[in-house]
Scaffold this motif. Structure first.
Motif, PDB file in Angstrom:
ATOM      1  N   GLN A   1       0.834  -1.197   0.000  1.00 56.21           N
ATOM      2  CA  GLN A   1       0.000   0.000   0.000  1.00 56.21           C
ATOM      3  C   GLN A   1       0.873   1.254   0.000  1.00 56.21           C
ATOM      4  O   GLN A   1       1.938   1.275   0.620  1.00 56.21           O
ATOM      5  CB  GLN A   1      -0.921   0.018   1.219  1.00 56.21           C
ATOM      6  CG  GLN A   1      -1.914  -1.137   1.266  1.00 56.21           C
ATOM      7  CD  GLN A   1      -2.876  -1.129   0.105  1.00 56.21           C
ATOM      8  OE1 GLN A   1      -3.393  -0.086  -0.282  1.00 56.21           O
ATOM      9  NE2 GLN A   1      -3.142  -2.297  -0.459  1.00 56.21           N
ATOM     10  N   LEU A   2       0.416   2.291  -0.708  1.00 54.15           N
ATOM     11  CA  LEU A   2       1.163   3.540  -0.806  1.00 54.15           C
ATOM     12  C   LEU A   2       0.691   4.528   0.259  1.00 54.15           C
ATOM     13  O   LEU A   2      -0.516   4.710   0.445  1.00 54.15           O
ATOM     14  CB  LEU A   2       0.967   4.156  -2.196  1.00 54.15           C
ATOM     15  CG  LEU A   2       1.385   3.294  -3.385  1.00 54.15           C
ATOM     16  CD1 LEU A   2       0.917   3.946  -4.682  1.00 54.15           C
ATOM     17  CD2 LEU A   2       2.891   3.094  -3.402  1.00 54.15           C
ATOM     18  N   ILE A   3       1.633   5.178   0.922  1.00 50.83           N
ATOM     19  CA  ILE A   3       1.266   6.216   1.885  1.00 50.83           C
ATOM     20  C   ILE A   3       1.030   7.518   1.115  1.00 50.83           C
ATOM     21  O   ILE A   3       1.895   7.948   0.348  1.00 50.83           O
ATOM     22  CB  ILE A   3       2.383   6.474   2.915  1.00 50.83           C
ATOM     23  CG1 ILE A   3       2.915   5.168   3.477  1.00 50.83           C
ATOM     24  CG2 ILE A   3       1.881   7.381   4.034  1.00 50.83           C
ATOM     25  CD1 ILE A   3       4.101   5.360   4.400  1.00 50.83           C
ATOM     26  N   PRO A   4      -0.107   8.158   1.292  1.00 50.93           N
ATOM     27  CA  PRO A   4      -0.287   9.485   0.666  1.00 50.93           C
ATOM     28  C   PRO A   4       0.766  10.444   1.214  1.00 50.93           C
ATOM     29  O   PRO A   4       1.176  10.349   2.375  1.00 50.93           O
ATOM     30  CB  PRO A   4      -1.693   9.887   1.111  1.00 50.93           C
ATOM     31  CG  PRO A   4      -2.373   8.611   1.486  1.00 50.93           C
ATOM     32  CD  PRO A   4      -1.302   7.721   2.023  1.00 50.93           C
ATOM     33  N   SER A   5       1.224  11.367   0.377  1.00 53.67           N
ATOM     34  CA  SER A   5       2.283  12.292   0.800  1.00 53.67           C
ATOM     35  C   SER A   5       1.872  13.109   2.021  1.00 53.67           C
ATOM     36  O   SER A   5       2.697  13.374   2.909  1.00 53.67           O
ATOM     37  CB  SER A   5       2.651  13.228  -0.354  1.00 53.67           C
ATOM     38  OG  SER A   5       1.501  13.858  -0.883  1.00 53.67           O
TER      39      SER A   5
END
Length: 488
Positions: A387-391
């Motif tokens: 999963q990608l962490i939002p900036s």
């Protein structure tokens, strides 16, 4: 489609999303999950569009700002609309964020949109660089192949040899569609050194093959007006966009657009047909890659069988949008993670040092990457990616609420400066390289920064290195490699 029509479409979609969210704001399910104020997302986007985006679209021609508006539209307008329609608010992750964190996440996203929109507006209006007339003059300037053609030829032969020895039967490369070599096993990302090195060497050889053929063909076409030189460029462009490494569709998108940009530079008005054919071919490849991933082709083993037995789940669209564009739940997950732990600023330095190609090796196993911490929290077991962490979530972890948009702002600043550099370049090679890196940052403005730095430095240290060595050799008469550059 004219600018006014684009604005009309944006306003209609935003108002439609806002109305649907408002009509469902009192839904028990939405309130219990912390989505009662979801309407704030399209509402904030509408306000920002009225006071900022409209002026940008009508008076400036900045691709950085266009990409930001497009990504914001998906995140703040399309995603809430699809979530309300389907009743699906979760992403593809295994963790469900808490009600309180989701409420904070919505407020955080609105705050991020306002602050970064102000930054974008300042950047594109601070001078006349991004006026249409100014950019048109820069685009019409001739660019040339600055490296040495003979050196490139030697490198291409070397890279093809590497492909024959290490790459042909390794499963690293696919052509047009992803192969299923073993049922139940996805292509995934390359991690071992030999595979990564083989990939970079071969891809660099392919890129310089494309650049050589296109620049040579463009010169000959201008001299003779023979259409066969357009055909040569088309064939090489199609080969360039058809080679697939891994299952990341974004890489194919960057390759496609960079290829189209070079065709436009070299053939100008005559590039329209070439760009249409390459564009359609690239879209076809992207569709095939999407089928591979979302229809589990790697399990079924056949594209036709997967299509025949597929049943589309409308809820999946909401989950995909949330996962890929940093939805409320993913941001809420980062907020939940911060609530149960402390994260020192030294982690940021470690993340960036581990992302710089060439020196990352020296910092291996010296700490834990934030992406690994995040994914371990999401999945409940040790996991490096997923999963990608939002900036803004990354900023919230380390900087708190008020400074949370700082990494989104950093992404915007890098993308903005890359765009300025891109339009000033006179080199075909660097135009391709910088356009690729620009697209990586520009399409990931809402994503955490270190992975973007990783790809950019990897590209510069491989493809860029070949160019700089070639340019150096081209200036050395004693090497006998100083043939005249080919102009486009």
């Amino acid at each position: 489609m004219g600018k006014k029509m684009v604005l009309l479409f944006i306003y209609l979609m935003t108002i439609l999303s806002l109305v649907f969210c408002l009509f469902n704001e009192k839904s028990v399910n939405m309130i219990n999950m912390g989505y009662g104020s979801l309407w704030l997302l399209p509402f904030t986007f509408l306000i920002v569009t009225i006071f900022l985006f409209t002026n940008i679209i009508l008076k400036r021609k900045s691709f950085t700002s266009y990409l930001f508006i497009f990504l914001s539209g998906i995140r703040f307008v399309v995603q809430p609309f699809v979530s309300v329609i389907t009743g699906q608010f979760e992403s593809l992750s295994m963790y469900s964020s808490t009600r309180q964190s989701n409420e904070i996440a919505i407020a955080l996203m609105c705050y991020e949109l306002v602050t970064i929109s102000l930054l974008i507006t300042y950047l594109v209006f601070k001078d006349n660089f991004f006026t249409a007339d100014n950019l048109l003059k820069k685009l019409n300037k001739e660019k040339k192949l600055e490296g040495n053609g003979f050196f490139y030829f030697i490198y291409i032969v070397f890279s093809f040899t590497i492909f024959l020895i290490f790459g042909r039967n390794s499963g690293i490369f696919s052509f047009i569609f992803l192969k299923v070599d073993e049922l139940g096993v996805r292509v995934g990302d390359l991690t071992d050194f030999r595979s990564v090195a083989t990939k970079q060497i071969v891809l660099a050889g392919l890129i310089f093959s494309f650049l050589l053929v296109v620049s040579f063909s463009a010169k000959k076409f201008k001299e003779t007006n023979r259409k066969r030189y357009l055909l040569y460029s088309l064939i090489m462009a199609m080969i360039n966009v058809s080679v697939i490494v891994g299952e990341r569709r974004s890489i194919q998108v960057y390759t496609c657009i960079s290829t189209l940009y070079l065709l436009y530079i070299c053939f100008s008005k005559k590039s329209k047909l070439l760009m249409w054919i390459v564009g359609i071919g690239s879209v076809t490849i992207l569709v095939m890659m999407s089928l591979y991933k979302f229809l589990n082709i790697f399990i079924i083993g056949s594209y036709s069988e997967a299509l025949k037995n597929n049943t589309v789940d409308q809820n999946q669209w909401s989950m995909i949008l949330s996962a890929y564009f940093g939805g409320v739940e993913l941001l809420g997950t980062a907020i939940d993670m911060k609530a149960i732990g402390t994260y020192p600023l030294s982690n940021i330095f470690y993340d960036f040092l581990r992302s710089i190609f060439g020196i990352s090796f020296f910092f291996k196993d010296k700490g834990t990457l934030t992406t690994e911490i995040f994914n371990t929290f999401v999945y409940g077991y040790k996991r490096e990616a997923g999963q990608l962490i939002p900036s803004v979530g990354y900023g919230y972890l380390y900087m708190g609420f008020f400074l949370s948009p700082i990494f989104t702002g950093l992404n915007v600043l890098i993308t903005y400066n890359l765009e300025r550099i891109l339009f000033k370049l006179k080199s075909l090679e660097m135009s391709y390289i910088v356009s690729f890196i620009f697209l990586r940052f520009g399409t990931s403005l809402y994503q955490v920064t270190p992975p973007l730095v990783s790809m950019a430095t990897q590209y510069l240290c491989t493809v860029g290195l070949v160019f700089f060595i070639s340019k150096f050799f081209g200036k050395r008469k004693e090497f006998g490699l100083n043939e005249k550059s080919i102009d486009c």
